[in-house]
Design an enzyme around this catalytic site. Structure first.
Site, PDB file in Angstrom:
ATOM      1  CD  GLU A 181     -41.714  40.911   3.988  1.00  0.00           C
ATOM      2  OE1 GLU A 181     -42.110  40.422   5.069  1.00  0.00           O
ATOM      3  OE2 GLU A 181     -40.617  40.605   3.489  1.00  0.00           O
ATOM      4  N   PRO A 237     -24.486  34.217  28.360  1.00  0.00           N
ATOM      5  CG  PRO A 237     -26.601  34.547  27.433  1.00  0.00           C
ATOM      6  CD  PRO A 237     -25.904  33.992  28.621  1.00  0.00           C
ATOM      7  N   GLY A 272     -23.098  40.111  26.826  1.00  0.00           N
ATOM      8  CA  GLY A 272     -23.990  41.267  26.977  1.00  0.00           C
ATOM      9  C   GLY A 272     -24.958  41.173  28.132  1.00  0.00           C
TER      10      GLY A 272
END
Ligand code: ZN
Length: 415
Positions: A230, A6, A8
């Site tokens: 939340e 991937p 990075g």
């Protein structure tokens, strides 16, 4: 040698390090240089590169983003300008690679995050027949990478790299470098000489959710809704046995558009996900909306991201992980480019596709119901915790748990 992984993860760095260690000249080109070249220029550039390499042998030739040049010849447009141009460049590359005697001392490294799109001719024996996977770092790897990048930064005494590594599953080496950098900038902005753990934690959140929008003005009604939403997530997580512990809950808006979020952190590195963990995770996603329903009797658009993630996970459980009774261990979907977001395509008939939708909807509905039940049973705590969050705006996992475990009907400790 083909470096596959991937973005990075340091494929380019590895190539450079190999050249450095072997003390030979290093020639590199990137596939992206070939985009929008005129016909014939790509091939000429490849010829040049290999001519130089021949002269300077022993040496290393590195071709970054080789998928741009080496895309399968029958895969249609995209990437480089015209098909003709792409074919010419690829053919030139193949010719050059075949033209080397094995003892020439020219080692060719290439990197890609789209190995599945490469032309088969490139992968034949004698060409890129050796693949080196360069994967995302695991927990230990992330901790080590954080240490490397913080070497030239003054770090405080309270630094716990392991905690940061645990909070960043799926982060690449580049992401982790960025986290250290962000933390250093934050320390400077606040006039400090050293980076503290709180700087690192804030930069993890910046990477996950964007910067704080300090001047965002939310109506009291919206803030109240976000608080309950939340706490809904956090309560469902805390009341299930297969959910990761709650680390932090906040209702400070972020530049990503998030109005708040609940951060959970696994105890250790999670590689396998059990069916129970998957179901619990989906129920946690449902918890935000469920809280809104119970408290306000109306619903908002605040759950859009939860809905997207829950559906994605439920689908994967049915189509790829063999976690539904209906489809048992039948593979229903393939992942197209595992290293780039991993979009998928169904490999089934339209009739089966409709049936999959039904099974996925079934999972969503049953977990939604479970979230509602959990919150209904803990309504008093839901009120108490939402009120506390509304006041504090950010609370830690410990604060959350201590209120949750405290017997009911005692005044809230404001400490
Ligand atoms: Zn939510």
């Amino acid at each position: 040698m083909l470096l596959v992984g991937p973005p990075g993860t340091g494929k380019t760095l590895i190539a450079k390090a190999v050249a450095g260690e072997s003390k030979v000249p290093f020639f590199s080109i990137s596939g992206s240089e070939f985009v929008e070249m005129f016909v014939g220029m790509g091939a000429a550039r490849v010829r040049d590169l290999f001519k130089q390499a021949q002269e300077k042998a022993p040496c290393i030739v590195f071709i970054d983003e080789i998928d741009t040049i080496g895309k399968s010849r029958n895969s249609g447009g995209g990437g480089m300008g015209s098909n003709d141009e792409r074919e010419q460049t690829l053919n030139q590359l193949l010719t050059e690679m075949d033209g080397f005697a094995a003892d020439k001392g020219v080692v060719i490294l290439a990197a890609t995050n789209r190995p599945e799109t490469l032309d088969k001719a490139l992968l034949r024996p004698g060409r890129f027949d050796r693949r080196v996977p360069v994967e995302l770092p695991d927990l230990r790897g992330r901790e080590a990478i954080l240490r490397v990048h913080s070497k030239n930064v003054k770090m405080g005494d309270d630094i716990d790299f392991n905690a940061i590594a645990r909070a960043t599953p799926g982060a690449s080496g580049a992401d982790l470098a960025n986290i250290i950098n962000e933390a250093a900038l934050r320390a400077v902005r606040e006039g400090r000489k050293v980076v503290l753990q709180s700087d690192l934690e804030e930069s993890v959140e910046v990477v996950i959710a964007g910067y704080q929008r300090k001047n965002a003005v939310l109506s009291m009604k919206d803030k109240l809704t976000v608080s309950y939403h939340e706490i809904g997530h956090a309560l469902v997580a805390a009341k299930q046995s297969h959910s990761a512990p709650v680390h932090k809950i906040t209702i400070i808006p972020r530049t990503s558009g998030a109005l708040g979020y609940t951060m959970q952190i696994e105890e250790g590195e999670q590689v396998l996900m059990s069916k129970e963990q998957g179901i619990d995770k989906i129920a946690v996603f449902m918890g935000g909306r469920a809280a809104e329903e119970i408290i306000f009797g109306s619903i908002t658009s605040g759950a859009s991201n939860d809905i997207e993630q829950a559906t994605k996970l439920a689908r994967a459980m049915v189509t790829r992980y063999g976690m539904s009774e209906e489809f048992d261990m039948m593979g229903l979907e393939t992942v197209n480019n595992p290293y780039l977001g991993g979009d998928t395509s169904l490999t089934v008939s339209a009739v089966t596709a409709a049936k999959i939708d039904e099974v996925v909807l079934g999972i969503i509905k049953s977990t939604h119901k479970r979230a509602l039940e959990i919150l209904e049973e803990n309504k008093a705590k839901l009120h108490e915790l939402a009120k506390f969050l509304l006041e504090k705006e950010t609370i830690t996992g410990e604060e959350f748990m201590s209120i949750l475990e405290k017997p009911l009907d005692t005044p809230v400790d404001e400490a």
